[in-house]
Design a protein around this motif. Sequence first.
Motif, PDB file in Angstrom:
ATOM      1  N   LEU A  23     -29.310 -33.417 -37.079  1.00  0.00           N
ATOM      2  CA  LEU A  23     -27.858 -33.481 -36.967  1.00  0.00           C
ATOM      3  C   LEU A  23     -27.440 -34.921 -36.658  1.00  0.00           C
ATOM      4  CD1 LEU A  23     -27.184 -30.313 -34.746  1.00  0.00           C
ATOM      5  CD2 LEU A  23     -26.942 -30.476 -37.229  1.00  0.00           C
ATOM      6  N   LYS A  24     -26.391 -35.355 -37.338  1.00  0.00           N
ATOM      7  CA  LYS A  24     -25.821 -36.683 -37.083  1.00  0.00           C
ATOM      8  C   LYS A  24     -24.346 -36.510 -36.723  1.00  0.00           C
ATOM      9  CE  LYS A  24     -28.827 -39.474 -40.022  1.00  0.00           C
ATOM     10  NZ  LYS A  24     -28.884 -40.452 -41.129  1.00  0.00           N
ATOM     11  N   GLY A  25     -23.980 -37.065 -35.587  1.00  0.00           N
ATOM     12  CA  GLY A  25     -22.590 -37.018 -35.161  1.00  0.00           C
ATOM     13  C   GLY A  25     -22.137 -35.648 -34.678  1.00  0.00           C
ATOM     14  N   ALA A  26     -23.073 -34.747 -34.320  1.00  0.00           N
ATOM     15  CA  ALA A  26     -22.676 -33.420 -33.838  1.00  0.00           C
ATOM     16  C   ALA A  26     -22.016 -33.518 -32.473  1.00  0.00           C
ATOM     17  CB  ALA A  26     -23.895 -32.511 -33.769  1.00  0.00           C
ATOM     18  N   SER A  27     -20.950 -32.751 -32.290  1.00  0.00           N
ATOM     19  CA  SER A  27     -20.198 -32.765 -31.033  1.00  0.00           C
ATOM     20  C   SER A  27     -20.087 -31.347 -30.486  1.00  0.00           C
ATOM     21  CB  SER A  27     -18.796 -33.350 -31.266  1.00  0.00           C
ATOM     22  OG  SER A  27     -18.030 -33.269 -30.089  1.00  0.00           O
ATOM     23  N   PHE A  28     -20.535 -31.192 -29.239  1.00  0.00           N
ATOM     24  CA  PHE A  28     -20.439 -29.898 -28.541  1.00  0.00           C
ATOM     25  C   PHE A  28     -19.506 -30.098 -27.353  1.00  0.00           C
ATOM     26  CE2 PHE A  28     -24.446 -30.093 -30.736  1.00  0.00           C
ATOM     27  CZ  PHE A  28     -24.588 -28.845 -31.327  1.00  0.00           C
ATOM     28  N   SER A  29     -18.307 -29.535 -27.466  1.00  0.00           N
ATOM     29  CA  SER A  29     -17.287 -29.772 -26.444  1.00  0.00           C
ATOM     30  C   SER A  29     -16.826 -28.441 -25.843  1.00  0.00           C
ATOM     31  CB  SER A  29     -16.092 -30.507 -27.075  1.00  0.00           C
ATOM     32  OG  SER A  29     -15.059 -30.666 -26.133  1.00  0.00           O
ATOM     33  N   GLU A  30     -16.994 -28.321 -24.497  1.00  0.00           N
ATOM     34  CA  GLU A  30     -16.548 -27.156 -23.739  1.00  0.00           C
ATOM     35  C   GLU A  30     -17.129 -25.850 -24.286  1.00  0.00           C
ATOM     36  OE1 GLU A  30     -12.342 -27.183 -23.377  1.00  0.00           O
ATOM     37  OE2 GLU A  30     -12.245 -29.200 -22.497  1.00  0.00           O
ATOM     38  N   CYS A  31     -18.400 -25.938 -24.688  1.00  0.00           N
ATOM     39  CA  CYS A  31     -19.100 -24.734 -25.138  1.00  0.00           C
ATOM     40  C   CYS A  31     -19.761 -24.056 -23.928  1.00  0.00           C
ATOM     41  CB  CYS A  31     -20.142 -25.077 -26.198  1.00  0.00           C
ATOM     42  SG  CYS A  31     -19.398 -25.698 -27.732  1.00  0.00           S
ATOM     43  N   THR A  32     -19.948 -22.731 -24.021  1.00  0.00           N
ATOM     44  CA  THR A  32     -20.461 -21.964 -22.880  1.00  0.00           C
ATOM     45  C   THR A  32     -21.527 -20.994 -23.354  1.00  0.00           C
ATOM     46  OG1 THR A  32     -18.319 -22.106 -21.774  1.00  0.00           O
ATOM     47  CG2 THR A  32     -19.855 -20.416 -20.986  1.00  0.00           C
ATOM     48  N   ALA A  33     -22.648 -20.910 -22.550  1.00  0.00           N
ATOM     49  CA  ALA A  33     -23.702 -19.914 -22.818  1.00  0.00           C
ATOM     50  C   ALA A  33     -23.934 -19.118 -21.537  1.00  0.00           C
ATOM     51  CB  ALA A  33     -24.975 -20.587 -23.275  1.00  0.00           C
ATOM     52  N   GLY A  34     -24.190 -17.786 -21.712  1.00  0.00           N
ATOM     53  CA  GLY A  34     -24.412 -16.948 -20.543  1.00  0.00           C
ATOM     54  C   GLY A  34     -25.669 -17.309 -19.802  1.00  0.00           C
ATOM     55  N   VAL A  56     -20.203 -32.473 -24.122  1.00  0.00           N
ATOM     56  CA  VAL A  56     -19.156 -32.773 -23.141  1.00  0.00           C
ATOM     57  C   VAL A  56     -18.628 -31.454 -22.540  1.00  0.00           C
ATOM     58  CG1 VAL A  56     -16.916 -33.861 -22.755  1.00  0.00           C
ATOM     59  CG2 VAL A  56     -18.525 -34.864 -24.401  1.00  0.00           C
ATOM     60  N   ARG A  57     -18.699 -31.407 -21.208  1.00  0.00           N
ATOM     61  CA  ARG A  57     -18.175 -30.260 -20.440  1.00  0.00           C
ATOM     62  C   ARG A  57     -18.711 -28.919 -20.949  1.00  0.00           C
ATOM     63  NH1 ARG A  57     -13.931 -33.735 -20.904  1.00  0.00           N
ATOM     64  NH2 ARG A  57     -13.026 -32.598 -22.655  1.00  0.00           N
ATOM     65  N   CYS A  58     -19.993 -28.895 -21.262  1.00  0.00           N
ATOM     66  CA  CYS A  58     -20.633 -27.638 -21.635  1.00  0.00           C
ATOM     67  C   CYS A  58     -21.104 -26.915 -20.364  1.00  0.00           C
ATOM     68  CB  CYS A  58     -21.800 -27.878 -22.580  1.00  0.00           C
ATOM     69  SG  CYS A  58     -21.283 -28.496 -24.199  1.00  0.00           S
ATOM     70  N   THR A  59     -21.057 -25.590 -20.378  1.00  0.00           N
ATOM     71  CA  THR A  59     -21.415 -24.789 -19.198  1.00  0.00           C
ATOM     72  C   THR A  59     -22.556 -23.850 -19.544  1.00  0.00           C
ATOM     73  OG1 THR A  59     -19.130 -24.879 -18.418  1.00  0.00           O
ATOM     74  CG2 THR A  59     -20.572 -23.169 -17.472  1.00  0.00           C
TER      75      THR A  59
END
Length: 546
Positions: A23-34, A56-59
């Motif tokens: 992956l190039k330039g992938a952005s994960f923003s405010e994603c959440t996993a149990g 960024v701000r992943c939980t």
Amino acid sequence: FSECTAGYYGGGMYVYGGGDVSLKGASFSECTAGTSGGGMYMWNSGDIALERASFVRCTSGVQAALFLAAIDRLALTNSQFVDSVASKAPAALFFTSSVATSDSLLRNTTFFGNSAPGNITILAASPLTWDCPLGSWMPNVGQIIGDLSGCNRLCAEGHYGNASYHFTSDCSGPCWLGHFCPKGSILPQKCPAGTHMPNERAANISDCFLCAPGQYQPESGQEECLPCAAGSFSPDVGSAACEACPKGGVCEDAGAASRLVWQPCPAGSFNPNRGSSSSAACELCPIGTASAAPGAVSSETCEPCEPGHFAATPGLSKCERCEPGTTSGVGSSACSECAAGTYAANPGQGQCVPCPYPLSSERGAVICSFCQKDFYLLQSADPIEIFSSPTDHCKPCPPSAECSDNTALATIGVPAGYWRASPSSAVLTACRDFGGDRAGEARCAGNERGAKQASRRLEEAGSDEYCAPGFKGPECQLCAAENQYLVDGVNCKECAARGAAAGRIAGLVLGLCVACGLAAWAYHMPWRKERIIGSILRFADRSVKY
């Protein structure tokens, strides 16, 4: 991937038992996993390459915004993990590899503001190689705590790191002999001149040992100091060089910590070097100089010869005078002739004097005795008399004439198109064309070229020397050959024979007689009554009458 949610694994992306992922330039923003992998979860898969990725701000309900377990290799470059939260360490990255020898690499990646118990940001259960700046290192396994931008650990004191992949604080190894290595050194730094370092792992410049009296070290980065050579000494500690014996003389014995007996060089010589142990070190004063003082320290103490003097050999105590007609500059080894147009009447003269106007001279002259260019010598005279009254003897060159240096009246250059009556005349006459095209220039050849060489011929031949072949006389207007005359100002033509001239005259007289006879015959004919011819004859009667 923005605001993505997963009940168990991988809030933004979940890969299990798959192949390679890039992956190039992938952005994960405010994603959440149990559970784990608030942004991305990958298990039991091949290689993963992430470039310019952003978490960024992943939980995560359990671990890590990026959770990688049992994969083959990881390449994570130019990426960032910001403000991600996990309920169990680590907060940002969890990594294990299924390959025995891992080539996984982490380069230029930032971790900031991530939160997990123990402030643990990264947990690497398998080797993870960091591409660090030179002089730094990072552990390749275990926990990494807090914020970091790339590698944040410097190589230890007494060690250096000149490669990018160091896993311990020893980095590339211990500092070398003769060197010291502060914390974070890329390469060992040399101990300065005047010091030495016989041990490894020196950390600071203050660890370098100063050289003892009687020793020196001119180079940096050395293990030991050197003893002073003969003819020198070193009274202080930390010397980069031994003090040599004074200039201007020699010290025949070796020195240690004090000056030795100094003997001055004899008069006419000098010694610019210190530490000399032999009289051969005294050098003779160079040519062009002289000195009578002993103990001279350089060639600068040898006095240069004054103008008008010279020193042809080294080691002289007195300069010699130049001969008349020659001169020299300051510090000369030989005298040179005065240039043309100048003279030197006395020995030891500092410069050649320009000839008085309007005189000139040959090279090496002691007096100026002939006229300069654009003037001519009116008549021969003694050189002293000419020098005393130059304007009485040198006269301006006549108009249109050529006068080089040393021109006399007889050798004045006469250009083509001009003529003069004799070599003793200063008047040039322009030759007339007499109707021809530049005929005067063609007849009057002049003597401008080779005027001096032609002077004897001029005296013998007189004014005809200025004429072109075939011409003579004033302005060269007479033909040199007999029975010829000038035509069109430039051509000579043969005169007609006497018999031919008499025949032409007789023929002319006979023609006139015949014409008169015919006129008389016509006058007495009856034609007088004709209309046309009569009118002409009557007009002739009246003309004769009047």
